[in-house]
Design a protein around this motif. Structure first.
Motif, PDB file in Angstrom:
ATOM      1  N   PRO A 161       6.686  -2.563   2.053  1.00  0.00           N
ATOM      2  CA  PRO A 161       6.208  -1.177   2.172  1.00  0.00           C
ATOM      3  C   PRO A 161       5.883  -0.509   0.834  1.00  0.00           C
ATOM      4  CG  PRO A 161       8.106  -1.528   3.555  1.00  0.00           C
ATOM      5  CD  PRO A 161       7.972  -2.746   2.714  1.00  0.00           C
ATOM      6  N   SER A 162       6.423  -1.019  -0.281  1.00  0.00           N
ATOM      7  CA  SER A 162       6.157  -0.384  -1.579  1.00  0.00           C
ATOM      8  C   SER A 162       4.686  -0.492  -1.967  1.00  0.00           C
ATOM      9  CB  SER A 162       7.019  -1.006  -2.668  1.00  0.00           C
ATOM     10  OG  SER A 162       6.479  -2.240  -3.052  1.00  0.00           O
ATOM     11  N   ASN A 163       3.930  -1.350  -1.270  1.00  0.00           N
ATOM     12  CA  ASN A 163       2.485  -1.421  -1.531  1.00  0.00           C
ATOM     13  C   ASN A 163       1.819  -0.084  -1.246  1.00  0.00           C
ATOM     14  OD1 ASN A 163       2.569  -4.113  -2.217  1.00  0.00           O
ATOM     15  ND2 ASN A 163       2.318  -4.787  -0.110  1.00  0.00           N
ATOM     16  N   GLN A 164       2.442   0.703  -0.346  1.00  0.00           N
ATOM     17  CA  GLN A 164       1.916   2.030  -0.038  1.00  0.00           C
ATOM     18  C   GLN A 164       1.755   2.870  -1.307  1.00  0.00           C
ATOM     19  OE1 GLN A 164       0.888   3.224   2.759  1.00  0.00           O
ATOM     20  NE2 GLN A 164       2.116   2.600   4.515  1.00  0.00           N
ATOM     21  N   ILE A 165       2.621   2.648  -2.292  1.00  0.00           N
ATOM     22  CA  ILE A 165       2.517   3.397  -3.543  1.00  0.00           C
ATOM     23  C   ILE A 165       1.663   2.634  -4.541  1.00  0.00           C
ATOM     24  CG2 ILE A 165       3.768   4.313  -5.512  1.00  0.00           C
ATOM     25  CD1 ILE A 165       6.155   4.580  -3.829  1.00  0.00           C
ATOM     26  N   SER A 166       1.989   1.366  -4.723  1.00  0.00           N
ATOM     27  CA  SER A 166       1.384   0.659  -5.854  1.00  0.00           C
ATOM     28  C   SER A 166      -0.105   0.395  -5.662  1.00  0.00           C
ATOM     29  CB  SER A 166       2.141  -0.646  -6.110  1.00  0.00           C
ATOM     30  OG  SER A 166       2.271  -1.371  -4.927  1.00  0.00           O
ATOM     31  N   ALA A 167      -0.551   0.196  -4.421  1.00  0.00           N
ATOM     32  CA  ALA A 167      -1.962  -0.156  -4.226  1.00  0.00           C
ATOM     33  C   ALA A 167      -2.862   1.068  -4.196  1.00  0.00           C
ATOM     34  CB  ALA A 167      -2.132  -0.956  -2.939  1.00  0.00           C
ATOM     35  N   ILE A 168      -2.306   2.225  -3.799  1.00  0.00           N
ATOM     36  CA  ILE A 168      -3.155   3.401  -3.639  1.00  0.00           C
ATOM     37  C   ILE A 168      -3.545   3.970  -5.001  1.00  0.00           C
ATOM     38  CG2 ILE A 168      -3.114   5.819  -2.857  1.00  0.00           C
ATOM     39  CD1 ILE A 168      -1.683   4.692  -0.348  1.00  0.00           C
ATOM     40  N   GLY A 169      -4.822   4.305  -5.138  1.00  0.00           N
ATOM     41  CA  GLY A 169      -5.318   4.820  -6.418  1.00  0.00           C
ATOM     42  C   GLY A 169      -5.994   3.748  -7.241  1.00  0.00           C
ATOM     43  N   GLY A 170      -5.750   2.491  -6.898  1.00  0.00           N
ATOM     44  CA  GLY A 170      -6.394   1.400  -7.639  1.00  0.00           C
ATOM     45  C   GLY A 170      -7.711   1.013  -6.995  1.00  0.00           C
ATOM     46  N   THR A 171      -8.326  -0.035  -7.517  1.00  0.00           N
ATOM     47  CA  THR A 171      -9.586  -0.504  -6.942  1.00  0.00           C
ATOM     48  C   THR A 171      -9.311  -1.623  -5.951  1.00  0.00           C
ATOM     49  OG1 THR A 171      -9.876  -2.125  -8.675  1.00  0.00           O
ATOM     50  CG2 THR A 171     -10.845   0.041  -9.058  1.00  0.00           C
TER      51      THR A 171
END
Lengths: 210, 406
Positions: free
Chosen positions: B339-349
């Motif tokens: 679930p931490s992908n919810q933070i790390s992936a958002i905002g990137g390309t």
């Protein structure tokens, strides 16, 4: 910036000289480590057919088929279900009944029905009720373990004598056979208890107890 | 702009349900505006196998083989945590030699798992040289595994009260030499990640998880250690031989993909150190003393933990005095990490998303063992909340004695 690329070139050159790291397995033979856990191979001679391996197998890959009419038991190792954990080898009653091969690992086939190996064992049946007592080899193995004490149990020593060709098993007694003789029949535990009760207390008492 | 108009401007990019690179079933729905990821939907639960239920129908000894098959990569972690749980339940003290051997297997698994991740990370970046290298140098690790346990994976070594196979003292020198040979390629990987411009460009500052975020999302393993949180079950709650040998917890501060790779590579070097320490320890103990010979498991409950390559794996076992567990619960680290992908992936390309989603080293087959689906409508009939409620209800029933394990 230059060093990383030099390192890659060095690795590429060594790879070029040494050739691919992967083995040429299907075309060249592969030798696994001596500890390798491969196909479990049952030993017709050492296996006593007790079926302990089937109880401990985590994958239920060992099947036991009892044929009461032919008085025979088949133990079958299904290699398509086997997980090669080695529990059957480790917990074998005789410790020699089945061995994991350390060379046979290439079991791939297009027909999974061929993926098994099995052994057949003769069963000793109860002379009263035709119930299975144990495989003959298991009783002989027990007799060997018990040494002179084996003669304390009629079933065990009659199996011993039978094996030596001295005595013969009679296939089945009629229930009307002399009661006293019941002590000297090859009986399953249930029938032995029953005949003992009849002998001690008579038919009528046993009937009411039932 | 209304919600509806906003939706029209976003494009949905699906990754899954069968991941082309990880080759596991999961479904990421990337909502993108241009190149930028603005929303991420994670759908898991394609992988139900009923492992926990199966465990309740097997002997304690057989369950060790079952949990080994929860995951092919973590095939030492799950049995490790499981035997810890049962030993906690039955108060079993295991011999030192078994402790050392357990730690050796655990660390060998970490080595090959991290090398596998490193290779995959290179593959995700499109840098296939790293992939080929890492997987090439993973082979010698698997060779050591085969030499010690008899198989490259699925070691079948863990047993309640000890291990199943001994490492002979005569073999130690050979294994030591094989470990020594691992150091050179590992040092090379350290260099390769530290100074390779391609890896720098693709991973530095990408998918950042700050320390606070890592704590808030209860992350585990290398994912959280890369964000500067020093937690490691091996040190915090020592088991097996981890407090008997010298090693240290690797922590880095930045929380980006680069740091996650760095943590894993430095951990591999620590693992070699632990293995060597354990081999030293083996020489001091007597050959053959590997089993506490457990006769029966009493009623009660126990928990077991192990620092798997991906983080802490947790097993709960409840016994009722019979030879089968009454309840067996597994919590795998990816369950917390994905679930931490919810933070790390958002905002990137989008191009970064591929590596960011893989940076937590997700393992879906570890994580997913239960989903309740209506077969006719294909709809989930139990939501997450329902499952929590059911679980709490069951716990209450057990405490009050309404429900008794069969």
């Amino acid at each position: 910036m230059k060093y990383p690329k030099l390192r890659e070139i060095k690795e590429a050159v060594t790879a070029l000289i040494q050739g691919p790291y992967t083995t040429k397995f299907p075309f060249a033979p592969h030798t696994p480590a001596p500890n390798f856990r491969g196909k479990p191979i049952p030993d017709e001679k050492e296996c006593i057919g007790c079926g302990a391996c089937a109880l401990v197998c985590p994958a239920t890959a060992i099947e036991i088929i009892d044929d009461k009419a032919a008085a025979s038991r088949e133990l079958i190792w299904h290699y398509d279900l086997c997980i090669f954990c080695g529990q059957c080898e480790r917990l074998c009653t005789t410790e020699k009944g089945v061995k994991l091969s350390n060379t046979e690992f290439d079991l791939a086939t297009s027909d999974r029905k061929t993926l098994f190996s099995g052994i057949k064992k003769e069963l000793i049946m109860c002379q009263m009720c035709d119930e299975i007592i144990a495989p003959k080899d298991q009783i002989l193995w027990t007799a060997k373990k018990l040494e002179h004490m084996a003669f304390g149990n009629y079933m065990v020593f009659s199996a011993l004598l039978n094996n030596l060709g001295i005595a013969k098993f009679v296939s089945k007694f009629g229930v009307s056979a002399v009661k006293r003789l019941d002590f000297f029949k090859v009986l399953c535990p249930k029938c032995r208890r029953q005949s003992h009760l009849i002998d001690e207390y008579g038919d009528s008492h046993f009937e009411s107890a039932k | 702009m209304s919600e509806n108009e906003k939706d029209k401007k976003t494009t949905i990019i699906p990754i899954g349900p069968y991941h082309p690179l990880q080759e596991e079933p999961e479904f990421f729905e990337l909502h993108v505006e241009g190149e930028k990821v603005i929303k991420l939907d994670i759908t898991l639960g394609y992988n139900h196998r009923g492992i926990e239920k199966m465990a309740e129908s097997m002997h304690y000894d057989q369950v060790a083989f079952l949990v080994e098959r929860v995951c092919g990569i973590c095939s030492a972690s799950h049995p490790f945590a499981y035997v810890n749980a049962v030993e906690d339940l039955a108060d079993i003290v295991i011999p030192d030699r078994a402790k050392y051997i357990r730690s050796i297997i655990g660390e060998l698994e970490r080595l090959h798992s991290h090398l596998l991740w490193l290779g995959l990370a290179g593959h995700f970046l499109g840098y296939n040289t790293v992939w080929m290298w890492a997987w090439k140098y993973r082979e010698p690790v698997l060779d050591i595994c085969e030499r010690i346990t008899g198989n490259r994976n699925h070691y079948a070594m863990f047993k309640i009260g000890g291990v199943r196979k001994d490492i002979l003292n005569a073999d130690i020198a050979g294994i030591w030499k094989m470990c020594d040979e691992l150091i050179k390629p590992l040092e090379m990987f350290r260099g390769a990640v530290m100074d390779d411009p391609v890896i720098h460009a693709r991973t530095k500052g990408v998918g950042i998880l700050t320390k606070q975020e890592a704590i808030d999302w209860c992350l585990l393993g290398p994912t959280v250690r890369a964000s500067g949180v020093a937690i490691d079950v091996r040190r915090d709650d020592p088991y097996a031989a981890y407090n008997m040998v010298d090693w240290k917890v690797i922590v880095t501060e930045n929380g980006d993909v680069f740091d996650k790779a760095m943590v894993r590579i430095l951990e591999m070097l620590e693992s070699v150190k632990i293995i060597k320490g354990c081999l030293e320890g083996l020489k001091k103990t007597k050959e053959g003393e590997i089993d506490a010979k457990v006769k029966s498991i009493p009623a009660g409950e126990g928990i077991g933990r192990h620092e798997a390559p991906r983080g802490e794996v947790f097993h709960y076992v409840r016994g009722d005095g019979t030879n089968r567990p009454a309840r067996h619960k597994i919590r795998a680290p990816s369950y917390m990490n994905v679930p931490s992908n919810q933070i790390s992936a958002i905002g990137g390309t989008i191009s970064d998303a591929a590596i960011v989603l893989a940076a937590v080293d997700p393992c879906y087959c570890c994580t997913e063992r239960c989903a309740v689906i209506d077969t006719r409508t294909k709809k989930k009939i139990l939501s997450g909340e329902d499952l929590v409620r059911l679980s709490q209800q069951r716990t209450k029933d057990i405490i009050s004695g309404v429900w008794k394990p069969k």
